[in-house]
Design an enzyme around this catalytic site. Structure first.
Site, PDB file in Angstrom:
ATOM      1  N   HIS A 125       3.714   4.886  11.554  1.00  0.00           N
ATOM      2  CA  HIS A 125       2.917   5.981  12.306  1.00  0.00           C
ATOM      3  C   HIS A 125       3.687   6.601  13.257  1.00  0.00           C
ATOM      4  O   HIS A 125       3.101   7.544  13.952  1.00  0.00           O
ATOM      5  CB  HIS A 125       1.661   5.317  12.934  1.00  0.00           C
ATOM      6  CG  HIS A 125       0.887   4.629  11.949  1.00  0.00           C
ATOM      7  ND1 HIS A 125      -0.405   4.104  12.260  1.00  0.00           N
ATOM      8  CD2 HIS A 125       1.017   4.193  10.575  1.00  0.00           C
ATOM      9  CE1 HIS A 125      -0.981   3.519  11.139  1.00  0.00           C
ATOM     10  NE2 HIS A 125      -0.128   3.410  10.164  1.00  0.00           N
TER      11      HIS A 125
ATOM     12  N   ASP B 273       6.561   2.194   6.271  1.00  0.00           N
ATOM     13  CA  ASP B 273       5.033   2.249   6.108  1.00  0.00           C
ATOM     14  C   ASP B 273       4.301   2.818   5.144  1.00  0.00           C
ATOM     15  O   ASP B 273       3.877   3.876   5.538  1.00  0.00           O
ATOM     16  CB  ASP B 273       4.443   2.170   7.553  1.00  0.00           C
ATOM     17  CG  ASP B 273       3.061   1.716   7.567  1.00  0.00           C
ATOM     18  OD1 ASP B 273       2.900   0.690   6.601  1.00  0.00           O
ATOM     19  OD2 ASP B 273       2.190   2.219   8.462  1.00  0.00           O
TER      20      ASP B 273
ATOM     21  N   GLU C 269       4.814  -5.222   3.236  1.00  0.00           N
ATOM     22  CA  GLU C 269       4.641  -4.423   4.656  1.00  0.00           C
ATOM     23  C   GLU C 269       6.190  -4.746   5.441  1.00  0.00           C
ATOM     24  O   GLU C 269       6.595  -5.720   5.214  1.00  0.00           O
ATOM     25  CB  GLU C 269       3.366  -4.986   5.332  1.00  0.00           C
ATOM     26  CG  GLU C 269       2.184  -4.599   4.817  1.00  0.00           C
ATOM     27  CD  GLU C 269       1.809  -3.108   5.256  1.00  0.00           C
ATOM     28  OE1 GLU C 269       2.686  -2.443   6.230  1.00  0.00           O
ATOM     29  OE2 GLU C 269       0.637  -2.536   5.255  1.00  0.00           O
TER      30      GLU C 269
ATOM     31  N   ASP D 117      -0.442   4.516   0.516  1.00  0.00           N
ATOM     32  CA  ASP D 117      -0.996   5.512   1.142  1.00  0.00           C
ATOM     33  C   ASP D 117      -0.266   5.512   2.575  1.00  0.00           C
ATOM     34  O   ASP D 117       0.244   4.637   2.966  1.00  0.00           O
ATOM     35  CB  ASP D 117      -2.505   5.404   1.322  1.00  0.00           C
ATOM     36  CG  ASP D 117      -2.822   4.035   2.373  1.00  0.00           C
ATOM     37  OD1 ASP D 117      -2.489   3.322   1.771  1.00  0.00           O
ATOM     38  OD2 ASP D 117      -3.810   4.280   3.004  1.00  0.00           O
TER      39      ASP D 117
ATOM     40  N   GLU E 275      -5.269   1.765   2.307  1.00  0.00           N
ATOM     41  CA  GLU E 275      -5.019   0.649   3.354  1.00  0.00           C
ATOM     42  C   GLU E 275      -5.004   1.195   4.780  1.00  0.00           C
ATOM     43  O   GLU E 275      -5.571   0.623   5.696  1.00  0.00           O
ATOM     44  CB  GLU E 275      -3.625   0.010   3.087  1.00  0.00           C
ATOM     45  CG  GLU E 275      -3.480  -1.322   4.000  1.00  0.00           C
ATOM     46  CD  GLU E 275      -2.736  -1.091   5.220  1.00  0.00           C
ATOM     47  OE1 GLU E 275      -2.631  -1.940   5.956  1.00  0.00           O
ATOM     48  OE2 GLU E 275      -2.339   0.372   5.454  1.00  0.00           O
ATOM     49  N   GLU E 276      -4.539   2.523   4.933  1.00  0.00           N
ATOM     50  CA  GLU E 276      -4.485   2.995   6.407  1.00  0.00           C
ATOM     51  C   GLU E 276      -5.926   3.483   6.843  1.00  0.00           C
ATOM     52  O   GLU E 276      -6.218   3.403   7.980  1.00  0.00           O
ATOM     53  CB  GLU E 276      -3.741   4.274   6.472  1.00  0.00           C
ATOM     54  CG  GLU E 276      -2.063   4.102   5.916  1.00  0.00           C
ATOM     55  CD  GLU E 276      -1.626   3.550   7.266  1.00  0.00           C
ATOM     56  OE1 GLU E 276      -2.155   2.857   8.171  1.00  0.00           O
ATOM     57  OE2 GLU E 276      -0.083   3.169   7.002  1.00  0.00           O
TER      58      GLU E 276
ATOM     59  N   HIS F  49       0.752  -1.170  -0.166  1.00  0.00           N
ATOM     60  CA  HIS F  49      -0.063   0.026  -0.078  1.00  0.00           C
ATOM     61  C   HIS F  49       0.756   1.119  -0.155  1.00  0.00           C
ATOM     62  O   HIS F  49       1.847   1.218   0.758  1.00  0.00           O
ATOM     63  CB  HIS F  49      -1.015   0.092   1.169  1.00  0.00           C
ATOM     64  CG  HIS F  49      -0.126   0.393   2.586  1.00  0.00           C
ATOM     65  ND1 HIS F  49      -0.149   1.503   2.932  1.00  0.00           N
ATOM     66  CD2 HIS F  49      -0.075  -0.481   3.435  1.00  0.00           C
ATOM     67  CE1 HIS F  49       0.436   1.432   3.999  1.00  0.00           C
ATOM     68  NE2 HIS F  49       0.557   0.456   4.555  1.00  0.00           N
TER      69      HIS F  49
END
Length: 484
Positions: free
Chosen positions: A440, A140, A201, A109, A175-176, A107
């Site tokens: 994050h 991420d 990931e 995003d 995805e987030e 992903h």
């Protein structure tokens, strides 16, 4: 590689190299692992440049258009045979022309940057030194796409794509916001069903074969407003919700002793409460719950609140279902006490993609585990053993987090595999650059060595995969919903 070895879960690097060399000499391609390593190292500057370009383009969920077009350009530039952006906004790149599809997903995003004062550098300008790349999305998980794109290029350079295979690299969106939604669209609407998918990931140098599921629960409490000078005339929804919040905390923190009114979620590790799946739960780790949001309604700051709502982030281990988690909240003492005023439900997701497409789904993300000896897991393990040995490797500053951990393990967080494997049963495994701890977080970094390692391993997987697509690879998979 799984042949007739008695225990395919415990294979030495030397055994793998001998078997791979023998099998490849019998076929059209002889695997040259040194050439694969050299090619991955050669492309390190290109991967770093590409990743830094992606980091420089803000790409929070539903705002990924700029970075998608940058990835589309890179795929075309490195020689993918077909590249397109689907109606949801995912970028799909194909290498090869066979009918069997092996996919590599990442992903692209990111979450936001949070409080900028917590950053020591510009999260979009980022930085690089000899070993690291800094910036939002480095671990991420835009680094995974950089490694996958160049892993596919190495496959093409070294003729490593079997004639009956097509390699798919997916740069996926949203995805987030809603993990796996992109693959619901790819599988159901784009009509693509890979034989297996490698998630890129971050895995801290390991190969991952499962993770806990999750769901987003909403609790609504009804009250009656009145003037704040005489609160006894009303029914304060916030005060009643406070009791529910205390119960949620107990659900997460309590043990499972017999005398506990609220037994903690740790109970699912106990065969007494989870006889069929406690071993899988112990592998994944216990479930958790936390209050992630709180809302209220009130006529004014001088009034009793007539409504209060909370969001619960619920992480689910093996043996738990979305229905059992909802009932668990409904049966909390405070929810039973205020039963006529409480509604417990599962959130729905309907935020439009950057293309404007709205693809609604429930906020339920099923738990899954694949068998360690599954062909796609073994292909990753065999590639890693042949290229890099039996232990996790990485940049020096990452090794204090990696040493001593098993090579084959599981994620703590959730990924797009909740749909790929969890909803649809398409075999998944994970191997990606970066670290979960960076996800994050402010001052996010990833490691150049990880990009090289992952690109090399990805390139070797197609020739080492010995599955047919018909094997039973699932160790645990949570039940679905009516919408699934």
């Amino acid at each position: 590689m799984v042949s007739d070895r008695e225990n395919p879960d415990r294979v030495s690097a030397d055994e793998t190299i001998i078997e791979v060399a023998y099998s490849m000499q019998k076929g059209a391609v002889i695997m040259d692992f040194e050439a694969i390593r050299a090619a991955a190292k050669k492309y390190e500057p290109d991967m770093v440049r590409f990743l830094r370009d992606m980091i420089a383009i803000p790409s929070e969920s539903c705002e990924e258009e700029g970075v998608i077009h940058r990835i589309e350009k890179e795929m075309k530039d490195v020689g993918f045979d077909e590249v397109y952006v689907d109606p949801e906004g995912n970028c799909l790149g194909f290498m090869g022309h066979g009918s069997r599809i092996y996919a590599f997903d990442g992903h692209i995003d990111t979450v936001g940057i949070g409080n900028i004062d917590n950053w020591k550098f510009d999260p979009y300008k980022g930085y690089e030194n000899d070993t690291e790349i800094g910036g939002r999305g480095g671990s991420d998980q835009e680094g995974g796409i950089a490694a996958a794109v160049y892993g596919a290029r190495i496959m093409k350079d070294l003729n490593l794509i079997p004639e009956d295979v097509k390699i798919l690299v997916t740069a996926t969106v949203q995805e987030e916001d809603c993990d796996g939604l992109c693959w619901q669209y790819i599988h159901k609407e784009d009509k693509i069903t890979p034989e297996f998918v490698i998630s890129t990931e971050p895995t801290d140098g390991g190969i991952y074969r499962g993770h806990r599921g999750r769901m987003e629960i909403r609790v609504d409490m009804h009250g009656v407003s009145c003037h704040g000078s005489a609160p006894e005339r009303g029914d304060n929804a916030i005060i009643k919700m406070a009791e529910v919040i205390e119960n949620i905390r107990d659900l997460n923190e309590n043990d499972d002793a017999d005398d506990r009114e609220i037994k903690g979620l740790v109970k699912m590790l106990n065969p007494k409460y989870n006889p069929d799946h406690y071993e899988d739960a112990r592998f994944l780790g216990r479930g958790t719950c936390t209050i992630s949001q709180i809302y209220f309604t009130s006529p004014s700051r001088c009034a009793v609140a007539d409504g209060c709502s909370i969001s619960i982030d619920r992480r689910m281990t093996a043996g738990e279902t979305y229905e059992s988690c909802l009932e668990e909240v409904r049966n909390l003492p405070a929810c039973k006490k205020y039963a006529k005023d409480v509604t417990v439900s599962m959130y729905m997701y309907d935020r439009p993609a950057w293309t404007g497409l709205k693809y609604e789904t429930e906020c339920y993300f099923p738990t899954w585990i694949n068998r360690e000896n599954a062909p796609h897991v073994q292909a990753l393990a065999d590639a890693y053993h042949a290229l890099f040995g039996e232990k996790r490797i990485g940049a020096a500053q990452a090794m204090d987090k990696r040493e001593g951990r098993p090579l084959i393990d599981k994620w703590t967080f959730s990924t797009n595999c909740v749909s790929i494997q969890g909803r649809f049963g398409i075999p998944c495994a994970g191997f990606g650059p970066g670290a979960e701890s960076q996800a994050h977080a402010p001052n996010e970094i990833t490691y150049k060595q990880d990009l090289v390692t992952c690109a090399a391993v990805y390139a070797a997987v197609p020739q080492l995969y010995k599955g047919t697509g018909k094997e039973d690879v699932t160790e645990f998979r949570a039940p679905g919903t009516d919408r699934q």
